[in-house]
Scaffold this active site. Structure first.
Site, mmCIF file in Angstrom:
data_model
loop_
_atom_site.group_PDB
_atom_site.id
_atom_site.type_symbol
_atom_site.label_atom_id
_atom_site.label_comp_id
_atom_site.label_asym_id
_atom_site.label_seq_id
_atom_site.Cartn_x
_atom_site.Cartn_y
_atom_site.Cartn_z
ATOM 1 N N VAL A 84 0.890 -1.232 0.332
ATOM 2 C CA VAL A 84 -0.012 -0.221 -0.243
ATOM 3 C C VAL A 84 0.896 1.333 -0.073
ATOM 4 C CG1 VAL A 84 -1.322 1.302 1.271
ATOM 5 C CG2 VAL A 84 -1.797 -1.359 1.243
ATOM 6 N N VAL A 86 1.071 5.409 -1.693
ATOM 7 C CA VAL A 86 0.919 6.658 -2.248
ATOM 8 C C VAL A 86 2.011 7.522 -2.579
ATOM 9 C CG1 VAL A 86 -0.980 8.942 -2.851
ATOM 10 C CG2 VAL A 86 -1.770 6.285 -1.098
ATOM 11 N N ARG A 92 -2.476 12.781 0.506
ATOM 12 C CA ARG A 92 -4.252 13.553 1.060
ATOM 13 C C ARG A 92 -5.321 13.533 -0.210
ATOM 14 N NH1 ARG A 92 -1.000 10.742 3.416
ATOM 15 N NH2 ARG A 92 0.336 11.504 5.444
ATOM 16 N N ARG A 93 -5.386 12.969 -0.896
ATOM 17 C CA ARG A 93 -6.372 13.468 -1.391
ATOM 18 C C ARG A 93 -6.926 12.408 -1.789
ATOM 19 N NH1 ARG A 93 -3.334 16.406 -7.094
ATOM 20 N NH2 ARG A 93 -1.180 16.934 -5.528
ATOM 21 N N GLY A 94 -7.751 10.983 -0.551
ATOM 22 C CA GLY A 94 -8.628 10.299 -1.139
ATOM 23 C C GLY A 94 -8.034 9.239 -1.272
ATOM 24 N N SER A 120 2.095 0.592 8.882
ATOM 25 C CA SER A 120 2.664 0.930 9.078
ATOM 26 C C SER A 120 2.390 2.344 10.019
ATOM 27 C CB SER A 120 3.626 2.126 7.672
ATOM 28 O OG SER A 120 2.725 2.603 6.805
ATOM 29 N N GLU A 121 1.726 2.673 9.543
ATOM 30 C CA GLU A 121 1.666 3.994 11.118
ATOM 31 C C GLU A 121 0.023 2.912 11.402
ATOM 32 O OE1 GLU A 121 2.584 8.785 10.592
ATOM 33 O OE2 GLU A 121 2.032 6.977 8.122
ATOM 34 N N TYR A 125 -5.735 2.710 9.645
ATOM 35 C CA TYR A 125 -6.231 1.814 8.962
ATOM 36 C C TYR A 125 -7.694 1.702 9.760
ATOM 37 C CZ TYR A 125 -3.216 0.795 5.990
ATOM 38 O OH TYR A 125 -2.063 0.479 4.972
ATOM 39 N N PHE A 406 4.394 -9.382 6.160
ATOM 40 C CA PHE A 406 3.673 -9.489 4.570
ATOM 41 C C PHE A 406 3.770 -7.848 4.074
ATOM 42 C CE2 PHE A 406 0.049 -10.272 6.881
ATOM 43 C CZ PHE A 406 -0.980 -9.579 6.508
HETATM 44 C C1 LIG Z 1 -0.881 5.747 3.818
HETATM 45 C C2 LIG Z 1 -0.792 6.337 2.779
HETATM 46 C C3 LIG Z 1 -1.305 5.468 1.965
HETATM 47 C C4 LIG Z 1 -2.041 7.726 3.009
HETATM 48 O O1 LIG Z 1 -2.496 7.486 1.917
HETATM 49 P P1 LIG Z 1 -3.590 9.058 1.384
HETATM 50 O O2 LIG Z 1 -4.024 8.733 0.036
HETATM 51 O O3 LIG Z 1 -2.882 10.406 1.064
HETATM 52 O O4 LIG Z 1 -4.245 8.763 2.220
HETATM 53 P P2 LIG Z 1 -5.783 9.384 1.639
HETATM 54 O O5 LIG Z 1 -5.989 10.814 1.535
HETATM 55 O O6 LIG Z 1 -6.755 8.486 1.292
HETATM 56 O O7 LIG Z 1 -6.642 9.593 3.082
HETATM 57 C C5 LIG Z 1 -7.648 8.680 4.638
HETATM 58 C C6 LIG Z 1 -7.455 9.306 5.392
HETATM 59 O O8 LIG Z 1 -6.784 9.040 6.639
HETATM 60 C C7 LIG Z 1 -6.106 9.465 6.541
HETATM 61 N N1 LIG Z 1 -4.581 9.465 6.603
HETATM 62 C C8 LIG Z 1 -3.592 9.147 5.212
HETATM 63 N N2 LIG Z 1 -2.790 8.976 5.955
HETATM 64 C C9 LIG Z 1 -2.359 8.898 7.036
HETATM 65 C C10 LIG Z 1 -2.113 8.361 8.406
HETATM 66 N N3 LIG Z 1 -0.054 8.359 7.747
HETATM 67 N N4 LIG Z 1 -1.660 8.998 9.534
HETATM 68 C C11 LIG Z 1 -2.558 9.439 9.740
HETATM 69 N N5 LIG Z 1 -3.817 9.720 8.747
HETATM 70 C C12 LIG Z 1 -3.754 9.158 8.159
HETATM 71 C C13 LIG Z 1 -6.100 11.439 5.611
HETATM 72 O O9 LIG Z 1 -6.090 11.926 7.058
HETATM 73 C C14 LIG Z 1 -7.654 10.932 5.594
HETATM 74 O O10 LIG Z 1 -8.642 11.187 6.638
HETATM 75 P P3 LIG Z 1 -9.863 12.095 6.631
HETATM 76 O O11 LIG Z 1 -10.832 10.238 6.697
HETATM 77 O O12 LIG Z 1 -10.088 12.424 7.640
HETATM 78 O O13 LIG Z 1 -9.999 12.386 5.370
HETATM 79 C C15 LIG Z 1 0.202 7.703 2.517
HETATM 80 O O14 LIG Z 1 0.644 9.021 3.690
HETATM 81 C C16 LIG Z 1 1.319 6.518 1.911
HETATM 82 O O15 LIG Z 1 1.869 6.013 0.958
HETATM 83 N N6 LIG Z 1 2.450 7.135 2.948
HETATM 84 C C17 LIG Z 1 3.758 6.335 3.136
HETATM 85 C C18 LIG Z 1 3.542 4.832 3.101
HETATM 86 C C19 LIG Z 1 2.754 3.799 3.592
HETATM 87 O O16 LIG Z 1 3.133 4.176 5.102
HETATM 88 N N7 LIG Z 1 2.051 3.571 3.316
HETATM 89 C C20 LIG Z 1 1.088 2.051 4.127
HETATM 90 C C21 LIG Z 1 1.666 0.485 4.507
HETATM 91 S S1 LIG Z 1 1.032 -0.020 5.928
#
Ligand SMILES: CC(C)(COP(=O)(O)OP(=O)(O)OC[C@H]1O[C@@H](n2cnc3c(N)ncnc32)[C@H](O)[C@@H]1OP(=O)(O)O)[C@@H](O)C(=O)NCCC(=O)NCCS
Length: 406
Positions: A84, A86, A92-94, A120-121, A125, A406
Site C-alpha cells: 500500500v 501513494v 492526502r487527496r483521498g 506502517s502507522e 487503518y 507480509f
Molecule cells: C499512508 C498513505 C498510503 C495514505 O495515503 P493518502 O492517499 O494520503 O490517504 P488519503 O488521502 O486517502 O487519506 C484517507 C484518510 O486517512 C488519513 N490519513 C492518511 N494517512 C495518514 C497517516 N499517515 N496518519 C494519519 N492519518 C492518515 C487522511 O487524513 C484521511 O483522513 P479523513 O478520512 O479524516 O479525511 C500514504 O501517506 C503513504 O503512501 N504513506 C507512506 C507509505 C505507507 O505508510 N504505506 C502504508 C503501508 S502499511
C-alpha cells in the site's frame, strides 16, 4: 479537484506499482532484476489495484490470497493486504480511501470474510474498519547468560539446510505445523519465494535450520542472519537476528532456541515476532539473560463479512450477549448479533453492548478483553453484567499470534 480512478493493475504495471510502493516507504533502492523475478510472483491477477490521478498511476494496494485461523480452529479464507503506497506528491487527496473501498468490495466479492495487514502507522487503518488483533514480543537473549535448564524440553535433531532445500521443505512444513492457535495465517507461493530470496545461495546472509523429531519428521524451522556490523574478534559483539521461528511443539521450539544459543562467536540473539506467551524465559537457568525489548502491534484485522466471521469462531460457555456493530464503510455489516456458547447470529433484541467494527476486530481473536475496551470508552455498555459475560465468551485458551510478516 481531479477525479481518482481505481482499477485492477495490468500485469505490465506491476513493476511500476512496486517501485511506487517502495518509494512511498522511503526504501533506498529499487528491486534488482533478480529480486523482481521473485517479487512479481506475489502479484495475483485481479488482486492488485492502481489509483490513477489525471490518468497517471499515483497509488497502489494489493493483497495475497491467504487464510486466518480463528478461535475454535476454523480457518477462513482471507486477504493479506500489502504493497500500500501513494506517490509523495499526491498524498492526502483521498487515493488511499478509494483504494481501500475498492479492495474491501473486491474481498467481499471473493467470499473472503476477513482482510488483514501490518500497519506502517497505527492511525491509518481503523477508519477503514481494521482493528489491532494480535501483538508480538521483540526479545533479546544474551548467549552467555541464557543457558537452558536441564529440564527444558529436548529431543530430535537440528540441521542447517541451504536455500534450494528450504524452498522445497519450508512451505509444506509451515502449513503442517502452523496450526492450533488463532491468528496463524496461510502463506502464498509468492510469499515464500520472496521470503527465501536472501539466503546464502542468493548472495545474502540468511541461514535456515530445521528441527526433526525423534522419528525423523521435520517439525520446526528458524530463519536467522547476523546483524550488519564491523566486528573484530577481540572486542566484537555479534548479534544474530531471528526473522522467524515456527515449530510444532515445545520440544522443537526449545531445541531450535538451544541451537541458536550454541552459535559460536554470537553474543546476542535478537528475535522479532515472538508469541507473547512463549515459554523461553521459563526454560532459562537465568531468566535475566532474556529481555522483552518491545511489545509490537502485529496483525490488524478487518471483518469484511461480520455475520460470517462471527459465526466461524467458537465462544466460551456463558449466557449470550447481544452486540450492536457500527460499520460506516460496509454498512451491510451494521446491526445486532446475538453471541453465545452455541454461536453467533443476527438479532433484533436490544443490544447489551455497542461498538465499531474495528473494535470488534480487536476482540475477535482474543487479544484484548471487553472490560479493557469498555474502560477505554471504545465500547458502549448498556448492561454492565453483559461486559463480563462477553469477556468469557470471547476469551481464548492462548493469546493469538501471527508470526508472519507480509
Ligand atoms: C499512508 C498513505 C498510503 C495514505 O495515503 P493518502 O492517499 O494520503 O490517504 P488519503 O488521502 O486517502 O487519506 C484517507 C484518510 O486517512 C488519513 N490519513 C492518511 N494517512 C495518514 C497517516 N499517515 N496518519 C494519519 N492519518 C492518515 C487522511 O487524513 C484521511 O483522513 P479523513 O478520512 O479524516 O479525511 C500514504 O501517506 C503513504 O503512501 N504513506 C507512506 C507509505 C505507507 O505508510 N504505506 C502504508 C503501508 S502499511
Amino acid at each position: 479537484m481531479s477525479e481518482v480512478d481505481v482499477r485492477p493493475l495490468a500485469e505490465s504495471e506491476y513493476r511500476q506499482a512496486n517501485d511506487l510502493f517502495l518509494a512511498s516507504l522511503n526504501v533506498p533502492e529499487r528491486s534488482s532484476e533478480e529480486r523482481w523475478r521473485r517479487s512479481v510472483t506475489r502479484y495475483e491477477p485481479g488482486r492488485a489495484f492502481g489509483a490513477y490521478l489525471d490518468g497517471e498511476l499515483s497509488g497502489t494496494a494489493m493483497s495475497l490470497s491467504s487464510s486466518l485461523e480463528v478461535p475454535g480452529g476454523a480457518v477462513l479464507p482471507a486477504a493479506a493486504v500489502t504493497g500500500v503506497g501513494v506517490r509523495a506528491d499526491r498524498t492526502r487527496r483521498g487515493l488511499l480511501r478509494e483504494l481501500m473501498h475498492a479492495q474491501l468490495a473486491d474481498t467481499r466479492g471473493r467470499g473472503e470474510p476477513v482482510a488483514m495487514l501490518h500497519a506502517s502507522e497505527t492511525r491509518i487503518y481503523p477508519r477503514f474498519g481494521y482493528g489491532l488483533a494480535t501483538r508480538t514480543h521483540r526479545v533479546s537473549v544474551s548467549r552467555f547468560r541464557a543457558e537452558l535448564r536441564a529440564d527444558a524440553p529436548a529431543g530430535g535433531q537440528v540441521r542447517l539446510v541451504d536455500g534450494p532445500t528450504a524452498e522445497k521443505l519450508l512451505p509444506e512444513l509451515y502449513s503442517r505445523i502452523a496450526t492450533g492457535r488463532p491468528g496463524l495465517i496461510g502463506r502464498s507461493e509468492g510469499w515464500w519465494s520472496t521470503r527465501l530470496f536472501g539466503t546464502l545461495e542468493n548472495g545474502g546472509a540468511q541461514r535456515i535450520a530445521v528441527h526433526s523429531d525423534e522419528s525423523g519428521t521435520d517439525d520446526g524451522f528458524v530463519l536467522f542472519e547476523p546483524a550488519k556490523s564491523d566486528h573484530h574478534f577481540d572486542d566484537g559483539s555479534i548479534t544474530m537476528q531471528v526473522a522467524e521461528l515456527h515449530a510444532a511443539d515445545a520440544v522443537a521450539t526449545a531445541s531450535l532456541w538451544r541451537f541458536l544459543l550454541s552459535l559460536d562467536l554470537v553474543t546476542t540473539i535478537a528475535a522479532i515476532d515472538r508469541p507473547v506467551d512463549e515459554a523461553l524465559p521459563w526454560w532459562l537457568a537465568d531468566r535475566r539473560g532474556y529481555s522483552v525489548d518491545r511489545l509490537d502491534d502485529d496483525l490488524w484485522v478487518r471483518l469484511v463479512d461480520v455475520p460470517a466471521a462471527l459465526a466461524a469462531r467458537s465462544y466460551g460457555a456463558e449466557d449470550p450477549v447481544v452486540i450492536e456493530v457500527r460499520d460506516a464503510v460496509l454498512p451491510e455489516n451494521a446491526g445486532s448479533y446475538r453471541i453465545g456458547a452455541g454461536g453467533a447470529e443476527p438479532s433484533d433484541d436490544p443490544p447489551h453492548l455497542s461498538l465499531d467494527v474495528d473494535v470488534l476486530a480487536s476482540l475477535y481473536l482474543g487479544d484484548v478483553t471487553v472490560t479493557t475496551l469498555a474502560e477505554a470508552n471504545r465500547i458502549n455498555v448498556h448492561d454492565p453484567a453483559a461486559a463480563s459475560r462477553a469477556d468469557r465468551l470471547f476469551a481464548t485458551e492462548r493469546p493469538p499470534w501471527c508470526g508472519t510478516g507480509f
